[in-house]
Motif scaffolding. Structure first.
Motif, short mmCIF file in Angstrom:
data_model
loop_
_atom_site.label_atom_id
_atom_site.label_comp_id
_atom_site.label_asym_id
_atom_site.label_seq_id
_atom_site.Cartn_x
_atom_site.Cartn_y
_atom_site.Cartn_z
N PHE A 168 0.83 -1.20 0.00
CA PHE A 168 0.00 0.00 0.00
C PHE A 168 0.87 1.25 0.00
O PHE A 168 1.99 1.24 0.49
N VAL A 169 0.29 2.34 -0.51
CA VAL A 169 0.90 3.66 -0.34
C VAL A 169 -0.04 4.45 0.54
O VAL A 169 -1.25 4.50 0.31
N ARG A 170 0.53 5.05 1.56
CA ARG A 170 -0.26 5.83 2.51
C ARG A 170 0.11 7.30 2.39
O ARG A 170 1.28 7.65 2.44
N VAL A 171 -0.91 8.13 2.21
CA VAL A 171 -0.73 9.57 2.13
C VAL A 171 -1.29 10.14 3.42
O VAL A 171 -2.49 10.06 3.68
N LYS A 201 -6.87 9.78 -5.97
CA LYS A 201 -6.81 9.60 -7.44
C LYS A 201 -5.44 9.96 -7.99
O LYS A 201 -4.91 9.26 -8.85
N TRP A 202 -4.85 11.03 -7.50
CA TRP A 202 -3.52 11.43 -7.97
C TRP A 202 -2.46 10.39 -7.60
O TRP A 202 -1.57 10.09 -8.39
N THR A 203 -2.57 9.83 -6.40
CA THR A 203 -1.61 8.80 -5.98
C THR A 203 -1.77 7.55 -6.82
O THR A 203 -0.78 6.91 -7.20
N THR A 204 -3.01 7.19 -7.13
CA THR A 204 -3.26 6.04 -8.00
C THR A 204 -2.62 6.26 -9.36
O THR A 204 -1.92 5.37 -9.88
N GLN A 205 -2.81 7.44 -9.94
CA GLN A 205 -2.21 7.76 -11.24
C GLN A 205 -0.69 7.76 -11.15
O GLN A 205 0.00 7.27 -12.04
N PHE A 206 -0.16 8.32 -10.08
CA PHE A 206 1.29 8.36 -9.84
C PHE A 206 1.86 6.94 -9.84
O PHE A 206 2.89 6.68 -10.46
N LEU A 207 1.19 6.02 -9.16
CA LEU A 207 1.66 4.64 -9.09
C LEU A 207 1.55 3.94 -10.44
O LEU A 207 2.44 3.20 -10.84
N GLY A 253 4.49 2.23 -13.11
CA GLY A 253 4.49 0.82 -13.48
C GLY A 253 3.76 -0.10 -12.52
O GLY A 253 3.79 -1.31 -12.70
N ASP A 254 3.05 0.43 -11.55
CA ASP A 254 2.30 -0.40 -10.61
C ASP A 254 0.99 -0.81 -11.26
O ASP A 254 0.17 0.03 -11.62
N ASP A 255 0.78 -2.12 -11.44
CA ASP A 255 -0.43 -2.62 -12.10
C ASP A 255 -1.64 -2.62 -11.19
O ASP A 255 -2.77 -2.58 -11.66
N GLU A 256 -1.41 -2.73 -9.88
CA GLU A 256 -2.51 -2.80 -8.92
C GLU A 256 -2.27 -1.81 -7.79
O GLU A 256 -1.97 -2.19 -6.66
N PRO A 257 -2.42 -0.51 -8.06
CA PRO A 257 -2.16 0.48 -7.01
C PRO A 257 -3.19 0.39 -5.88
O PRO A 257 -4.38 0.26 -6.12
N ARG A 258 -2.68 0.43 -4.66
CA ARG A 258 -3.52 0.41 -3.46
C ARG A 258 -3.14 1.64 -2.64
O ARG A 258 -1.96 1.81 -2.27
N VAL A 259 -4.12 2.49 -2.35
CA VAL A 259 -3.85 3.79 -1.75
C VAL A 259 -4.75 4.02 -0.54
O VAL A 259 -5.94 3.69 -0.58
N PHE A 260 -4.18 4.61 0.50
CA PHE A 260 -4.95 5.08 1.65
C PHE A 260 -4.57 6.53 1.90
O PHE A 260 -3.40 6.86 1.98
#
Length: 192
Positions: free
Chosen positions: A124-127, A146-152, A156-163
């Motif tokens: 996961f990426v946590r903001v 949404k921006w973090t998802t696009q950033f990932l 090259g991240d195929d399955e971005p997971r963001v909190f």
């Protein structure tokens, strides 16, 4: 009768020796009395000197150069993605390129000013933000998700997971927005 300087009385108001000093003096006296103990003490002292000398040699420049094969293996190791360039002495979980990316999406800085930290936590990426618990599903929280998802995805991240986290007085960091699957739209369901 004159006493030798070492055997003079300490005086009436002198402090008695500490427990450590008493044990130390007994140890020295016992080592002096036994040949076996003297040999053991000498061996221990020799080992300590050898350890200090070895540490000193390894601390010298060029004292512990890696083998050429080990250097080649290290240089062939996978490098982090372009969006995760790390400072040499930085935190390996910190994502340093995220905030500059957010600034390209938010030139006025109205949303980015709330970001306090961006870091990877497993997959996961946590903001982390300074937004409050009442900002659940707010425009800034959803934009950051949404921006973090696009950033990932751009990295090259195929399955971005963001909190996206906000602060709470009684609950630590609350989730204001998240993307836990490809079908997720970053909104968190109503929990009240």
């Amino acid at each position: 009768m004159t006493k030798s300087p070492g055997s003079h009385s300490r005086g009436r108001h002198a402090r008695p020796p500490s427990a450590f000093a008493i044990r130390w003096n007994r140890l020295i006296a016992s080592v002096r009395g036994s040949r076996r103990r003297r040999l053991a003490a000498a061996g221990t002292a020799a080992a300590a000197v050898a350890a200090v000398a070895t540490a000193g040699v390894l601390a010298l420049p060029g004292g512990a150069e890696p083998a050429p094969r080990a250097a080649a293996v290290r240089s062939a190791a996978a490098s982090p993605s372009t969006h995760e360039s790390l400072a040499a002495a930085g935190d390996p979980d910190e994502i340093t390129d995220a905030v500059p990316y957010f600034e390209t999406k938010d030139p006025d800085g109205k949303v980015v000013k709330h970001v306090t930290d961006v870091r990877r936590s497993g997959s996961f990426v946590r903001v982390y933000t300074d937004l409050g618990e009442e900002d659940e599903n707010s425009k800034p929280a959803l934009d950051l998700c949404k921006w973090t998802t696009q950033f990932l995805e751009d990295g090259g991240d195929d399955e971005p997971r963001v909190f996206v986290h906000g602060k709470s007085d009684d609950n630590g960091s609350v989730v204001l927005a998240n993307k836990q699957s490809d079908k997720d739209d970053c909104e968190v369901p109503e929990t009240r």
